[in-house]
Design a protein around this motif. Structure first.
Motif, short mmCIF file in Angstrom:
data_model
loop_
_atom_site.label_atom_id
_atom_site.label_comp_id
_atom_site.label_asym_id
_atom_site.label_seq_id
_atom_site.Cartn_x
_atom_site.Cartn_y
_atom_site.Cartn_z
N MET A 99 0.54 -37.15 -18.68
CA MET A 99 -0.08 -37.71 -17.49
C MET A 99 0.96 -38.26 -16.51
O MET A 99 0.85 -38.07 -15.29
N VAL A 100 2.00 -38.91 -17.03
CA VAL A 100 3.06 -39.45 -16.16
C VAL A 100 3.72 -38.31 -15.39
O VAL A 100 3.88 -38.38 -14.16
N PHE A 101 4.12 -37.25 -16.09
CA PHE A 101 4.77 -36.11 -15.43
C PHE A 101 3.82 -35.44 -14.43
O PHE A 101 4.23 -35.06 -13.33
N CYS A 102 2.56 -35.31 -14.81
CA CYS A 102 1.57 -34.66 -13.95
C CYS A 102 1.40 -35.44 -12.65
O CYS A 102 1.47 -34.87 -11.55
N TYR A 103 1.20 -36.75 -12.75
CA TYR A 103 0.97 -37.57 -11.56
C TYR A 103 2.21 -37.63 -10.66
O TYR A 103 2.10 -37.57 -9.44
N ALA A 104 3.39 -37.75 -11.29
CA ALA A 104 4.63 -37.79 -10.50
C ALA A 104 4.84 -36.47 -9.75
O ALA A 104 5.24 -36.46 -8.59
N ALA A 105 4.57 -35.35 -10.43
CA ALA A 105 4.72 -34.03 -9.80
C ALA A 105 3.73 -33.85 -8.65
O ALA A 105 4.07 -33.35 -7.57
N ILE A 106 2.48 -34.31 -8.86
CA ILE A 106 1.46 -34.20 -7.81
C ILE A 106 1.84 -35.08 -6.61
O ILE A 106 1.63 -34.70 -5.45
N GLY A 107 2.41 -36.25 -6.88
CA GLY A 107 2.86 -37.13 -5.79
C GLY A 107 3.88 -36.44 -4.90
O GLY A 107 3.81 -36.50 -3.67
N LEU A 108 4.84 -35.76 -5.54
CA LEU A 108 5.85 -35.04 -4.75
C LEU A 108 5.22 -33.86 -4.02
O LEU A 108 5.55 -33.61 -2.85
N LEU A 109 4.30 -33.16 -4.67
CA LEU A 109 3.62 -32.04 -4.01
C LEU A 109 2.84 -32.54 -2.78
O LEU A 109 2.87 -31.89 -1.72
N ALA A 110 2.16 -33.68 -2.91
CA ALA A 110 1.42 -34.27 -1.78
C ALA A 110 2.37 -34.60 -0.62
O ALA A 110 2.04 -34.36 0.55
N SER A 111 3.56 -35.12 -0.96
CA SER A 111 4.55 -35.44 0.09
C SER A 111 5.08 -34.16 0.75
O SER A 111 5.30 -34.14 1.97
N ILE A 112 5.28 -33.09 -0.04
CA ILE A 112 5.73 -31.80 0.52
C ILE A 112 4.71 -31.31 1.56
O ILE A 112 5.08 -30.91 2.67
N ILE A 113 3.42 -31.39 1.21
CA ILE A 113 2.36 -30.94 2.13
C ILE A 113 2.31 -31.86 3.35
O ILE A 113 2.20 -31.41 4.49
N GLY A 114 2.39 -33.19 3.11
CA GLY A 114 2.34 -34.16 4.20
C GLY A 114 3.45 -33.95 5.21
O GLY A 114 3.23 -33.98 6.43
N VAL A 115 4.66 -33.72 4.72
CA VAL A 115 5.82 -33.48 5.61
C VAL A 115 5.64 -32.17 6.38
O VAL A 115 5.90 -32.10 7.59
N ALA A 116 5.20 -31.14 5.68
CA ALA A 116 5.05 -29.82 6.32
C ALA A 116 4.00 -29.82 7.42
O ALA A 116 4.11 -29.07 8.39
N THR A 117 2.98 -30.68 7.28
CA THR A 117 1.88 -30.69 8.26
C THR A 117 2.03 -31.78 9.32
O THR A 117 1.17 -31.92 10.19
N ALA A 118 3.10 -32.59 9.24
CA ALA A 118 3.29 -33.69 10.21
C ALA A 118 3.51 -33.13 11.62
O ALA A 118 4.35 -32.26 11.83
N ARG A 119 2.73 -33.62 12.55
CA ARG A 119 2.81 -33.16 13.95
C ARG A 119 2.60 -34.33 14.90
O ARG A 119 2.09 -35.37 14.53
N MET A 120 3.01 -34.12 16.17
CA MET A 120 2.72 -35.10 17.21
C MET A 120 2.37 -34.35 18.48
O MET A 120 3.01 -33.34 18.81
N GLY A 121 1.34 -34.82 19.20
CA GLY A 121 0.94 -34.18 20.46
C GLY A 121 2.01 -34.35 21.53
O GLY A 121 2.95 -35.14 21.37
N LYS A 122 1.87 -33.61 22.61
CA LYS A 122 2.87 -33.61 23.68
C LYS A 122 3.12 -35.02 24.23
O LYS A 122 4.23 -35.40 24.54
N ASN A 123 2.06 -35.81 24.35
CA ASN A 123 2.19 -37.18 24.83
C ASN A 123 1.63 -38.18 23.81
O ASN A 123 1.09 -39.22 24.17
N GLY A 124 1.76 -37.83 22.53
CA GLY A 124 1.17 -38.64 21.46
C GLY A 124 1.98 -39.89 21.16
O GLY A 124 3.06 -40.13 21.70
N SER A 125 1.44 -40.69 20.23
CA SER A 125 2.11 -41.92 19.80
C SER A 125 2.93 -41.65 18.54
O SER A 125 2.37 -41.17 17.54
N PRO A 126 4.23 -41.95 18.55
CA PRO A 126 5.05 -41.70 17.34
C PRO A 126 4.60 -42.54 16.15
O PRO A 126 4.60 -42.06 15.02
N THR A 127 4.18 -43.79 16.40
CA THR A 127 3.70 -44.64 15.30
C THR A 127 2.48 -44.03 14.64
O THR A 127 2.36 -43.97 13.41
#
Length: 696
Positions: free
Chosen positions: A266-294
């Protein structure tokens, strides 16, 4: 080894390699951004060279320290080499060195990309806020993916190759000891330069923050990289490794009693899923042309959080893990977000506390300090309560599962809180990158519009940095509570082998425990003082050097064309001073732990760790939040409020920021590493403390 845990270890390695692949792609993307301004390229090269010089000198000092530590570990741990099995001692020593190497690589990767991304983000600001933001964020994400990929890969390989949880604690101690000194050294460097540049530039001469006439300006920009990128990367690498190590020590112990390997899986599974979630989060991070960086930074964090919660629930159902442990990890994750929101309220320049401190600054710097300290102390309650509630809730939720599961629940809450650490590091490294970009825009004369854009990005970086620091400290709190459980496990394993009585907890009415409690509570305060005095001594030397240059270099103050300050002298002062100051504070914490252990035994160490955790968390939260509050108060005034730049209110706010700098970037974030280090020292030395103490 059980096939199910082997399966999850292989999955963890694959996801770690995926993270490295994404880091490489992001690196290539950042490097491919256009950059053609010769002045920005020249200044960027100075920053890059200064950062590389500092890091290579720091690593030479730390290599000697780690080499000596590895020899001591070889002789004494897990038991004296002449009493036990020499193979175990060799394994422990190699695991320790493995941890230091991985931690060092994390810092090196961060410095390399940050000193490229700052140039790209600066030049992209002439094309709008979106391309400038993306260059800064993706530069930070390279470090996020590399650091978390390294920590997951390192932990998995150590347990896979050794099948020994004590060796895993050795690996974690290697990561923690290097992180302690890297964070302390980088923090002293960065705040030496920042304070000196601000005091002479803004307060005395009234020149802009990143004015190229200021001899300390390049050292200040170098400091952002060595303190906030390399140092924070090593710090969060250490926290992530420590949380997994503590959870795995308890998981393996539980599996040994119950049979099978469900808990370790379970420890390995959850840690691996956490990294996978971050990989997806980083890959999908976007900002509009006049969006807020925060908004863009926070929304990608929330996306990662939701993905982790959903995927772990699916995995819990599919692999028949315990739902109670999933609830514990979800509690940790939720509380991490709440702590971040609380830190945001007390540090964001759109919120009431910053406005109240800015108003108080109209009456002079004493009121800036008093109001900032007051709000800083207030900010501790939500985070401390959050850590307390999450620890209690995780404990109670998992308690019905049987002996040992309650503490395992707390360790899984820490794993849950740190599950999105890849995104947290990406956001954190973004801050110093765009801060550097702002300085490069000013030094490259790219115009007011570009300066306005990078100011906006920098402000978002400061706000998000305060959130990530609160998050990191909260996660460290849960991790060290879990490490206290790991310490009890290690003591009991040794006690059973030696035929001694096992322990279940620590009674504070026992004078030996209370002795340790009082000493432990004092350590974070003295440790912080040593680091901040190091900053103060170093800053005084640099201020004297800046005064010398303005006095002796003809035309520098007036900004005559062709007259350039001696930037390298300030970089040299910051480097030499920080390397001189970084070892004593860390050694003080480690040596005191050993003294308490050999005087009072495992009971005194139980009290020592408890006092250290409570006092350390309080001070770390107070200093990080009050420092962030003062920093954004200064920026709020500079944006035109309460008299704006050059006013008496502005000068008061700069003084507040000067006090806050070593709070938030030197001492505050170093304390959680200090707590982790002494917890790991206690666990590793538990057998010796059990058998060789004065009053134990």
């Amino acid at each position: 080894m059980d096939l199910s845990v082997l399966f999850f270890q292989i999955v963890a390695i694959i996801i770690a390699l995926l993270a490295f692949g994404e880091a490489f792609w992001l690196y290539k993307w950042v490097v491919s951004r256009p950059s053609s301004n010769p002045r920005i390229s020249e200044v960027g090269k100075l920053i890059q060279n200064g950062a590389k010089t500092f890091l290579s000198k720091e690593y030479k000092v730390l290599t000697r320290f780690c080499g000596i530590a590895a020899v001591i570990i070889l002789i004494l741990l897990p038991s004296p080499i002449w009493d036990g099995n020499p193979y175990n001692n060799i394994l422990m020593s190699l695991s320790y060195l493995f941890g230091t190497i991985f931690s060092g690589i994390a810092g090196k990767i961060g410095i390399t990309i940050a000193t490229i991304a700052n140039i790209k983000s600066a030049e992209a600001s002439t094309k709008g806020i979106k391309p400038s933001f993306m260059a800064g964020f993706r530069g930070g994400a390279v470090m996020g993916m590399a650091v978390v990929g390294s920590s997951l890969l390192g932990v998995t390989l150590v347990l896979l190759l050794t099948n020994n949880t004590t060796a895993l604690l050795g690996f974690s101690f290697g990561a923690s000891s290097l992180a302690l000194f890297a964070k302390a050294g980088g923090g002293i460097f960065t705040k030496t330069a920042d304070i000196s540049a601000d005091l002479v530039g803004k307060v005395e001469l009234g020149i802009p923050e990143d004015d190229p006439r200021n001899p300390a300006v390049i050292a200040d920009n170098v400091g952002d990289n060595v303190g906030d990128v390399a140092g924070m990367g090593a710090d969060l690498f250490d926290s992530n490794v420590a949380s997994m190590a503590a959870a795995l020590v308890m998981a393996v112990s539980l599996d040994r009693v119950k049979g099978g390997s469900l808990n370790a899986s379970m420890v390995f599974c959850y840690a691996a899923i956490g990294l996978l979630a971050s990989i997806i989060g980083v890959a999908t991070a976007r900002m509009g042309k006049n969006g807020s960086p925060t908004k863009a930074l926070n929304s990608s964090t929330y996306v990662t959080t939701v993905i982790f919660a959903i995927l772990t629930a699916v995995a819990t159902y599919a692999f028949h893990f315990e739902w109670r442990i999933w609830i514990a990890s979800a509690i940790g994750l939720s509380v991490g977000v709440i702590i971040g929101i609380a830190s945001d309220y007390f540090t964001d320049d759109s919120k009431k506390p910053v406005h109240m401190v800015a108003k108080a600054s109209e009456s002079g710097p004493a009121f800036t300090i008093l109001s900032g300290i007051s709000y800083g102390f207030m900010s501790c309650l939500p985070a401390m309560a959050g850590i307390a509630v999450s620890a209690l809730a995780a404990y109670k939720v998992c308690e019905p599962l049987g002996d040992g599961y309650a503490m395992f629940g707390i360790s899984m809450a820490a794993v849950g809180m740190l599950s999105i650490v890849g995104m947290i590091i990406s956001n954190d490294a973004y801050g110093p990158i765009v801060d550097n970009a702002r300085g490069l825009v000013e030094m490259g004369n790219l115009g007011d519009e570009a300066l306005e854009i990078t100011d906006s990005l920098d402000s978002a970086g400061n706000t998000v940095k305060a959130i990530t620091k609160g998050f990191a400290i909260g996660a460290a709190g849960l991790t060290v509570i879990a490490l206290l459980g790991a310490f009890i496990s290690e003591v009991n394993n040794a006690a059973i082998e030696l035929g001694k009585e096992t322990i279940t907890g620590f009674d504070i009415m026992n004078p030996v425990v209370f002795f340790g409690l009082l000493i432990g509570a004092a350590i974070p305060a003295v440790f912080s003082a040593m680091l901040m005095l190091g900053v103060e001594r170093n800053a005084q030397r640099m201020v004297a050097e800046i005064h010398r240059q303005f006095k002796e270099i003809i035309g520098l103050k007036e900004g005559k064309e062709g007259v350039i300050p001696e930037y390298d002298k300030c970089i040299e002062i910051a480097t030499d001073g920080s390397l001189k100051e970084l070892i004593p504070a860390g050694l003080f914490a480690i040596v005191t732990t050993l003294l308490v252990g050999f005087i009072g035994g495992v009971q005194a160490i139980g009290g020592f760790l408890t006092g250290n955790i409570v006092s350390g968390l309080l001070l770390a939260l107070f200093m990080s939040n009050s420092g962030g509050l003062w920093d954004n108060t200064k920026k709020y005034v500079e944006s035109g409020h309460h008299g704006g730049k050059g006013s008496d209110t502005h000068k008061s706010a700069v003084v507040g920021d000067t006090v806050g700098d070593p709070f938030k970037d030197t001492a505050g974030p170093s304390i959680n590493t200090q707590i982790t280090v002494v917890s790991l020292v206690a666990s590793l030395m538990s057998t010796l403390f059990l058998t060789m103490s004065l009053f134990g």
